[in-house]
Structures are given as structure tokens and as C-alpha cells.
Design a protein around this motif. Structure first.
Motif, PDB file in Angstrom:
ATOM      1  N   HIS A 135     -10.153   0.754 -10.623  1.00 34.71           N
ATOM      2  CA  HIS A 135      -9.856  -0.521 -11.306  1.00 34.71           C
ATOM      3  C   HIS A 135      -8.059  -0.512 -11.300  1.00 34.71           C
ATOM      4  CE1 HIS A 135      -9.540  -3.986 -13.696  1.00 34.71           C
ATOM      5  NE2 HIS A 135      -8.740  -3.402 -14.815  1.00 34.71           N
ATOM      6  N   ARG A 136      -7.850   0.607 -11.751  1.00 32.17           N
ATOM      7  CA  ARG A 136      -6.205   0.669 -11.934  1.00 32.17           C
ATOM      8  C   ARG A 136      -5.490   0.840 -10.778  1.00 32.17           C
ATOM      9  NH1 ARG A 136      -6.348   5.008 -16.867  1.00 32.17           N
ATOM     10  NH2 ARG A 136      -6.987   3.416 -18.374  1.00 32.17           N
ATOM     11  N   ALA A 137      -6.082   1.450  -9.636  1.00 31.13           N
ATOM     12  CA  ALA A 137      -5.222   1.227  -8.176  1.00 31.13           C
ATOM     13  C   ALA A 137      -5.317   0.031  -7.963  1.00 31.13           C
ATOM     14  CB  ALA A 137      -6.058   2.445  -7.565  1.00 31.13           C
ATOM     15  N   ARG A 138      -6.481  -0.692  -7.938  1.00 37.80           N
ATOM     16  CA  ARG A 138      -6.414  -2.055  -7.415  1.00 37.80           C
ATOM     17  C   ARG A 138      -5.515  -3.062  -8.108  1.00 37.80           C
ATOM     18  NH1 ARG A 138     -13.244  -2.400  -6.692  1.00 37.80           N
ATOM     19  NH2 ARG A 138     -13.044  -1.747  -4.649  1.00 37.80           N
ATOM     20  N   ASP A 150      -3.384   6.775  -5.850  1.00 36.19           N
ATOM     21  CA  ASP A 150      -3.810   5.377  -5.638  1.00 36.19           C
ATOM     22  C   ASP A 150      -4.280   5.085  -4.288  1.00 36.19           C
ATOM     23  OD1 ASP A 150      -3.635   4.756  -8.222  1.00 36.19           O
ATOM     24  OD2 ASP A 150      -1.958   3.730  -8.127  1.00 36.19           O
ATOM     25  N   ARG A 151      -3.348   5.575  -3.143  1.00 36.34           N
ATOM     26  CA  ARG A 151      -3.540   5.219  -1.717  1.00 36.34           C
ATOM     27  C   ARG A 151      -4.782   5.923  -1.515  1.00 36.34           C
ATOM     28  NH1 ARG A 151       1.905   6.241  -0.978  1.00 36.34           N
ATOM     29  NH2 ARG A 151       1.356   8.457  -0.109  1.00 36.34           N
ATOM     30  N   GLU A 152      -5.065   7.173  -1.908  1.00 34.53           N
ATOM     31  CA  GLU A 152      -6.159   7.973  -1.475  1.00 34.53           C
ATOM     32  C   GLU A 152      -7.648   7.140  -2.085  1.00 34.53           C
ATOM     33  OE1 GLU A 152      -9.113  10.650  -0.119  1.00 34.53           O
ATOM     34  OE2 GLU A 152      -7.034  10.293   0.463  1.00 34.53           O
ATOM     35  N   LEU A 153      -7.464   6.640  -3.217  1.00 30.98           N
ATOM     36  CA  LEU A 153      -8.656   5.963  -4.073  1.00 30.98           C
ATOM     37  C   LEU A 153      -8.881   4.637  -3.075  1.00 30.98           C
ATOM     38  CD1 LEU A 153      -8.179   6.079  -7.913  1.00 30.98           C
ATOM     39  CD2 LEU A 153     -10.273   6.583  -6.657  1.00 30.98           C
ATOM     40  N   PHE A 196       0.933  -1.016  -0.021  1.00 30.96           N
ATOM     41  CA  PHE A 196      -0.053   0.170  -0.153  1.00 30.96           C
ATOM     42  C   PHE A 196       0.819   1.069  -0.061  1.00 30.96           C
ATOM     43  CE2 PHE A 196      -2.593   2.878   2.236  1.00 30.96           C
ATOM     44  CZ  PHE A 196      -3.754   3.268   1.328  1.00 30.96           C
ATOM     45  N   ARG A 197       1.928   1.366   0.798  1.00 29.72           N
ATOM     46  CA  ARG A 197       2.692   2.268   1.030  1.00 29.72           C
ATOM     47  C   ARG A 197       3.619   2.687  -0.366  1.00 29.72           C
ATOM     48  NH1 ARG A 197       1.161   5.926   3.678  1.00 29.72           N
ATOM     49  NH2 ARG A 197       0.125   5.359   5.587  1.00 29.72           N
TER      50      ARG A 197
END
Length: 181
Positions: A149-152, A116-119, A109-110
Motif C-alpha cells: 500500500h505504501r509503495a503504491r 518499493d520497486r521490488e514490491l 518507478f526509477r
């Protein structure tokens, strides 16, 4: 000739006693901002209670009393703010450790971008839906869905990079992102 107008009387008190009050406060407070705040509040009180301010040199003593109480309130407020900051720091540290831990998921996550972390946080921590995320981000629902989707997918990749045994987990995250069950 009648009594001076309130503005004139206040100006006389201010001009006569400002140096003494400022010196009194400077000897008791260290921060220039605190000094300015206490002096300002002292003379604001004098203005509000102008009819209570004694005549002559007694006004200086009255102003010292006001400044003394303003300083005491200021220091109490500072102590409360410092105690609150410590308590919040402890709570945040405890919360962050319990929520994120120090495991692989936290590391992955970090490693993600701030966006991405915010999403992912909006979904996981705040429990927001896609339409709600779109409102927070100020974008369309489709754009929010695509970004999520992309962040995941990027999270799944980071997890797989950290531990190849999580590769299957990564595929599961991506399939959930697509809406598959």
C-alpha cells in the motif's frame, strides 16, 4: 618388484611433466585462472586415464595432446559464454525497453527505493498475490499488504510530481491499493 601403485605412478608423471605442461598451457592461455583450470583438467584426465598414459617421455607428448584438447574445449566454452552474454544483454535491453519504456511511469518507478520497486515488481511483473509476496519477503500478510500500500502511494506521488495531470491517476492507484474498486 611389481609395477608402481597408481598414486606413485601419477606422482612420477606429474613431477616429471608438470613444468612442460604448465609452460605449454601458459603460452596458449592468458588468464591465470584459465591456466590453472586447464592444467588441473589435464592432470585430472591423466589420473582418470592413467593406464593410457605412455611410459617415459611419450607421457609428455600424451599430456600435450590432452592439454591441447582441454584448451580447445575451454576456448569453445568461452566463446559460447561470450555469445550467450551478448544475446542476454540484447534480450534484456529489448525487454526492459518494451516493459518499462522511457515514459513518465518508468521515471517515477526509477525514483522509488529499491524495496518499493521490488514490491511493485512482484505484483506487476511476477503476478504475485499478497500472501505470495509475504512468503517472498518473509513477513506476515498484513505487513506485506501495508508495505505494498505504501509503495503504491509513493509511486502515485512520484507520478503526480512528474506530471500534475496524473494526480487523478495517483488517487486511483491509492484507492486500488486500499482494495476499493
Amino acid at each position: 618388484m611389481g609395477p608402481p601403485e597408481p598414486e606413485q605412478r601419477f606422482e612420477e608423471i606429474y613431477m616429471a611433466h608438470y613444468p612442460a605442461v604448465a609452460t605449454y598451457v601458459r603460452r596458449r592461455a592468458s588468464s591465470p585462472d584459465d591456466i590453472a583450470d586447464v592444467i588441473s583438467e589435464t592432470f585430472t584426465t591423466a589420473w582418470r586415464r592413467l593406464s593410457d598414459v605412455p611410459k617415459g617421455d611419450e607421457a609428455r607428448l600424451w599430456l600435450y595432446g590432452v592439454a591441447r584438447r582441454v584448451l580447445a574445449n575451454h576456448f569453445r566454452a568461452e566463446e559460447r559464454r561470450a555469445a550467450l552474454a551478448l544475446r542476454l544483454r540484447d534480450e534484456i535491453t529489448t525487454w526492459e525497453t518494451s516493459v518499462t519504456g522511457d515514459g513518465l511511469a518508468h521515471q517515477a518507478f526509477r525514483r522509488l527505493s529499491d524495496d518499493d520497486r521490488e514490491l511493485l515488481s512482484l505484483v506487476a511483473w511476477e503476478g504475485l498475490s499478497g500472501p505470495e509476496i509475504a512468503k517472498v519477503l518473509g513477513c506476515s500478510r498484513g505487513a506485506a499488504r501495508l508495505r505494498l500500500h505504501r509503495a503504491r502511494k509513493r509511486l502515485a506521488k512520484e507520478l503526480a510530481d512528474l506530471d500534475p495531470d496524473l494526480t487523478g491517476y495517483g488517487r486511483r492507484v491509492v484507492s486500488l491499493a486500499k482494495g476499493d474498486s
